[in-house]
Design a protein around this motif. Structure first.
Motif, PDB file in Angstrom:
ATOM      1  N   HIS A  29       0.844  -1.202   0.000  1.00 45.24           N
ATOM      2  CA  HIS A  29       0.000   0.000   0.000  1.00 45.24           C
ATOM      3  C   HIS A  29       0.875   1.247   0.000  1.00 45.24           C
ATOM      4  CE1 HIS A  29      -2.639   3.098   1.877  1.00 45.24           C
ATOM      5  NE2 HIS A  29      -3.557   2.507   1.138  1.00 45.24           N
ATOM      6  N   ASP A  41      -5.979   6.408  -4.489  1.00 46.58           N
ATOM      7  CA  ASP A  41      -5.511   5.577  -5.599  1.00 46.58           C
ATOM      8  C   ASP A  41      -4.683   4.399  -5.098  1.00 46.58           C
ATOM      9  OD1 ASP A  41      -6.772   7.220  -7.383  1.00 46.58           O
ATOM     10  OD2 ASP A  41      -4.973   8.309  -7.992  1.00 46.58           O
ATOM     11  N   GLU A  43      -5.109   2.743  -2.368  1.00 43.45           N
ATOM     12  CA  GLU A  43      -6.043   1.710  -1.898  1.00 43.45           C
ATOM     13  C   GLU A  43      -6.600   0.905  -3.063  1.00 43.45           C
ATOM     14  OE1 GLU A  43      -8.771   4.105   0.273  1.00 43.45           O
ATOM     15  OE2 GLU A  43      -7.466   4.299   2.025  1.00 43.45           O
ATOM     16  N   ASP A  44      -6.941   1.600  -4.150  1.00 39.29           N
ATOM     17  CA  ASP A  44      -7.447   0.902  -5.337  1.00 39.29           C
ATOM     18  C   ASP A  44      -6.397  -0.024  -5.921  1.00 39.29           C
ATOM     19  OD1 ASP A  44      -9.814   2.248  -5.032  1.00 39.29           O
ATOM     20  OD2 ASP A  44      -9.426   3.715  -6.610  1.00 39.29           O
ATOM     21  N   GLN A  47      -5.795  -3.285  -3.980  1.00 38.92           N
ATOM     22  CA  GLN A  47      -6.813  -4.289  -4.254  1.00 38.92           C
ATOM     23  C   GLN A  47      -6.599  -4.925  -5.621  1.00 38.92           C
ATOM     24  OE1 GLN A  47      -8.816  -5.386  -1.858  1.00 38.92           O
ATOM     25  NE2 GLN A  47      -7.721  -3.874  -0.611  1.00 38.92           N
ATOM     26  N   GLU A  48      -6.241  -4.115  -6.616  1.00 39.46           N
ATOM     27  CA  GLU A  48      -5.977  -4.670  -7.950  1.00 39.46           C
ATOM     28  C   GLU A  48      -4.765  -5.596  -7.923  1.00 39.46           C
ATOM     29  OE1 GLU A  48      -5.888  -2.202 -11.329  1.00 39.46           O
ATOM     30  OE2 GLU A  48      -7.662  -1.035 -10.784  1.00 39.46           O
ATOM     31  N   ARG A  88      -7.673   9.172 -11.737  1.00 40.38           N
ATOM     32  CA  ARG A  88      -8.597   9.966 -10.945  1.00 40.38           C
ATOM     33  C   ARG A  88      -7.911  11.266 -10.523  1.00 40.38           C
ATOM     34  NH1 ARG A  88     -11.377   6.876  -6.231  1.00 40.38           N
ATOM     35  NH2 ARG A  88      -9.238   6.229  -5.943  1.00 40.38           N
TER      36      ARG A  88
END
Length: 342
Positions: A29, A41, A43-44, A47-48, A88
């Motif tokens: 992370h 971003d 965090e996203d 997960q990916e 984003r």
């Protein structure tokens, strides 16, 4: 990592997969944050990364460590995000008052702070022999902002080599390129970071967090800022200090420009005073920023302030204009205030 756990995870056991990856999730992370400069971003991308690792675990042949394999996946995912058109980027806020003309307009408007509470959860792993500085030092805002101005491949190479300490050969394998290309990208990235003041090494020893000098300086800043005592705030700044406000592009450099902005903001608030709640971000002193509503009975979050300290004064004030940040740092959603009409 035991072979039995690996075999179970490859067979589709989610608990075994969790046991394999959990020791690395926090540092992955942080790696994604360094690459992207955005807490949301990161965090996203974490997960990916875990999803891609779950799907691709059968292809992990063990030629590298599981940790290096996960870093390879995370880095490539971040590179895709940096190159993609769907990044984003937050919308620039509309100021509630007419601000003075900024000294310049910054380009890294997606920058977000990183909570020290999350840093404390990162395993204190020893960087590889190629590292130039300790990984925790390489999370200061100036360094993160400098990384965002580099081409994506240079960002990846600099973080993998100089922060994490992977060798040129390992980085080349992670990125699917040659050692010569890695060396060239690293040389250009180091030069660009040094030019922009984003390299944390070499640097003089920093004050111990919570030291008497740090505490006194941050306390005086909080008192002056909350009282709208602009002269007292500016007196705490270095001569070349600057104020930035992501995701707004406005930046104010030097005492005169910062004074002009702070006075304009105080005039607009017309007596409503900020309430600052101490916290820490990017290894630096920070404050959740709250402003009373029209009733004067409740203060709501209006962003987060991170201070960059010099030897005895403040070098930079970064005011993050994201009302959701204080809550993400574990601070309250609102602060009740005393009824002064009674």
């Amino acid at each position: 990592m035991s072979q039995d756990t690996l075999d179970l995870a490859r067979a589709g056991d989610p608990e075994a997969f969790g046991a394999l990856t959990a020791p690395y999730s926090r540092e992955l992370h942080l790696h994604c944050y360094r690459m992207l400069g955005s807490l949301a971003d990161a965090e996203d991308m974490l997960q990916e990364t875990l999803l891609a690792a779950w799907r691709g675990l059968a292809g992990f042949e063990g030629r590298s460590s599981l940790r290096a394999w996960l870093y390879s996946i995370a880095t490539r995912r971040c590179l895709n995000a940096l190159r993609g058109a769907g990044r984003r980027v937050p919308r620039a806020p509309v100021p509630p008052f007419e601000p003075p003309e900024p000294s310049r307009r910054g380009h890294v408007t997606w920058l977000q702070p990183y909570p020290d509470t999350l840093l404390d959860q990162v395993a204190d792993t020893v960087p590889g022999p190629e590292a130039r500085y300790r990984s925790r030092e390489a999370v200061e805002l100036a360094f993160i902002a400098a990384l965002q101005r580099l081409p994506p491949r240079q960002t990846a190479v600099l973080v993998l080599r100089d922060v994490l300490g992977y060798s040129t050969v390992e980085v080349a394998e992670m990125l699917g390129t040659t050692g010569t290309a890695v060396k060239g990208a690293l040389q250009r990235a180091r030069a660009a970071c040094a030019e922009r003041g984003g390299s944390p090494s070499p640097a003089p020893p920093r004050e111990r967090p919570g030291s008497v000098r740090e505490s006194d300086l941050t306390r005086r800043f909080a008192e002056a800022f909350a009282a709208d005592d602009v002269d007292a705030v500016v007196a705490l700044l270095t001569d070349d200090a600057w104020l930035a406000m992501p995701p707004a592009a406005h930046e104010y450099h030097g005492a005169a420009a910062i004074t002009s902005f702070l006075e304009a903001g105080a005039a607009w608030r017309a007596g409503r005073r900020f309430h600052l709640v101490p916290v820490r971000a990017n290894t630096q002193p920070a404050f959740g920023c709250y402003l009373p509503d029209d009733s004067g009975l409740v203060a709501h979050p209006v962003g987060l302030i991170v201070l960059t300290l010099g030897q005895d004064r403040i070098q930079a004030v970064t005011r993050f204009l994201d009302d959701g940040l204080p809550v993400r740092f574990g601070l309250p959603e609102r602060i009740p205030l005393p009824d002064r009409t009674r």
